[in-house]
Write an enzyme that holds these catalytic residues in place. Sequence first.
Site, PDB file in Angstrom:
ATOM      1  N   LYS A   1      -5.291   6.408  -2.616  1.00 17.42           N
ATOM      2  CA  LYS A   1      -5.801   5.235  -3.340  1.00 17.42           C
ATOM      3  C   LYS A   1      -4.841   4.760  -4.433  1.00 17.42           C
ATOM      4  O   LYS A   1      -4.697   3.561  -4.667  1.00 17.42           O
ATOM      5  CB  LYS A   1      -7.176   5.558  -3.922  1.00 17.42           C
ATOM      6  CG  LYS A   1      -8.268   5.729  -2.874  1.00 17.42           C
ATOM      7  CD  LYS A   1      -9.614   5.994  -3.533  1.00 17.42           C
ATOM      8  CE  LYS A   1     -10.730   6.050  -2.506  1.00 17.42           C
ATOM      9  NZ  LYS A   1     -10.605   7.184  -1.590  1.00 17.42           N
TER      10      LYS A   1
ATOM     11  N   GLU B   1     -11.627   5.082 -13.064  1.00 17.05           N
ATOM     12  CA  GLU B   1     -11.663   3.634 -13.225  1.00 17.05           C
ATOM     13  C   GLU B   1     -13.009   3.215 -13.791  1.00 17.05           C
ATOM     14  O   GLU B   1     -13.984   3.984 -13.756  1.00 17.05           O
ATOM     15  CB  GLU B   1     -11.400   2.921 -11.891  1.00 17.05           C
ATOM     16  CG  GLU B   1     -12.427   3.178 -10.813  1.00 17.05           C
ATOM     17  CD  GLU B   1     -12.051   2.545  -9.477  1.00 17.05           C
ATOM     18  OE1 GLU B   1     -10.851   2.315  -9.244  1.00 17.05           O
ATOM     19  OE2 GLU B   1     -12.965   2.287  -8.678  1.00 17.05           O
TER      20      GLU B   1
ATOM     21  N   ARG C   1      -7.589   2.017  10.225  1.00 19.44           N
ATOM     22  CA  ARG C   1      -8.154   2.384  11.526  1.00 19.44           C
ATOM     23  C   ARG C   1      -9.252   1.402  11.892  1.00 19.44           C
ATOM     24  O   ARG C   1      -9.577   0.496  11.115  1.00 19.44           O
ATOM     25  CB  ARG C   1      -8.754   3.797  11.448  1.00 19.44           C
ATOM     26  CG  ARG C   1      -9.749   3.930  10.291  1.00 19.44           C
ATOM     27  CD  ARG C   1     -10.539   5.203  10.338  1.00 19.44           C
ATOM     28  NE  ARG C   1     -11.260   5.457   9.102  1.00 19.44           N
ATOM     29  CZ  ARG C   1     -12.400   4.888   8.732  1.00 19.44           C
ATOM     30  NH1 ARG C   1     -12.957   3.969   9.518  1.00 19.44           N
ATOM     31  NH2 ARG C   1     -12.990   5.194   7.595  1.00 19.44           N
TER      32      ARG C   1
END
Length: 490
Positions: free
Chosen positions: A115, A199, A291
């Site tokens: 990430k 975050e 994917r």
Amino acid sequence: MKKILIANRGEIAIRVMKTAQKMGIKTVAVYSEADRGAPHVRFANEAVLLGPAPSSESYLVMEKVIQAAKDTGADAIHPGYGFLSENAKFAQLVEDAGIVFIGPKPHAIQVMGNKLAAKEAVRDYNIPMVPGIEEAITDVALAEKVALEIGFPILIKASAGGGGKGMRIVENIQELPEQMERAISEAKAAFGDGSVFIEKYVGSPRHIEIQILADTHGNIVHLFERECSVQRRHQKVVEEAPSVVLTPEIRKTMGEAAIKVAKACDYVGAGTVEFLLDENKKFYFLEMNTRLQVEHPVTELISGIDLVEQQIKVARGEKLAFTQEDLSITGHALEVRVYAEDPLENFTPSIGKLSVYKLPTGEGIRVDNGFEEGMEVPIYYDPMLSKLITYGKNREEAIQLMIKAIDHYKVEGIATTLPFGKFVCEHEAFRSGNFDTHFVKNYYSPDQLKKQYTEERKIAALVGLQLYLKNQKTVKAPLKISSNWDKRNK
């Protein structure tokens, strides 16, 4: 490309095989000892045993999968989702073996699989991101400093994975040390990497994702959005397309942002860019899934595009046969994931034999299924049995059709999430479109579902009583029976 090995099991393996066979391509299934009699094994043209039931000894053993492709002469490997689908090392090994990997290049998987690396990759494209620390940490003192700077509540997230693993919402500074420790431990157990990042926690968020397609000739399009806000344990349960809250302007802007994310990592194939949408309809980049997504059927239905077919064509080096201007949204699609889980027991896995297993059929109903009546549901893998999808000319029609389809989906022997799916479809918050990722927390409880069961049984009993009483009042004429007396009087 004459033969494809599908490195997966269950419904997604069959889903990929159907398109491959439609394209005149032969298929190879792989299976574990637990899946020896599974439908995907019989559906394929060939099948190869990988090993014992645990996925760590079968589906996740890269060398065995690649050897199976070599032994059967497969030109390509399609990973489906889960297992090795987002493993950059596996994609590289497939390429090194001279076999086509039906998916993005290893570099894209590696960048978007982390990430923090993903955020770094898209930084130059001016894509909105949630405020937070831009590096992986394991130090609680640093975490406390960052949290105080951005303000509570905060979200701790595993850097190396997703699916809700290693994720914790922290409301205040007192909770932080314990939640940090739990997140690190869970991330290490799930991904082998305990690093996390912090975050700002977005209040009342909606989870919106954009489907993209990119070929090897520099063409990238988006196929609009999917609304995935109904989740349990940070995992999606109900998805739909399009979202009820996006305006055409926001849809266009989010789509363009998703294409920029794809460009940032030289993406090829089908991928999904995930965003958070806050209560003010501002969106923030979350991550990219490199994917095919579980919920891809809803996009296929509203766009008319077979995503697996496009994956295969891109892997063959073909150009996309359409542009962004050629694409449009038609109708509305809804998907309920059918898990072998008990919604009355906090969605705990329900293992056993499918003594009854009958699928709904009819216009506008699609079931991507991997099981059949009489099968045992194994404990070794993801508990998903199937995906139930409905399509209508508008959202109301798709929802009503879903309720009908759930009523005609007959399962006995185990508990499933079908009753929960019906609960969602009948709830006013969902029907009105006024919901977010807190839907389960705000509206659902086992008691609510039990109450629904009780009311349905009461209605069924009253209908039965009414029919009985009506039947009792009906004057019945005796059946005409021939007799000797009749014959004598003719």
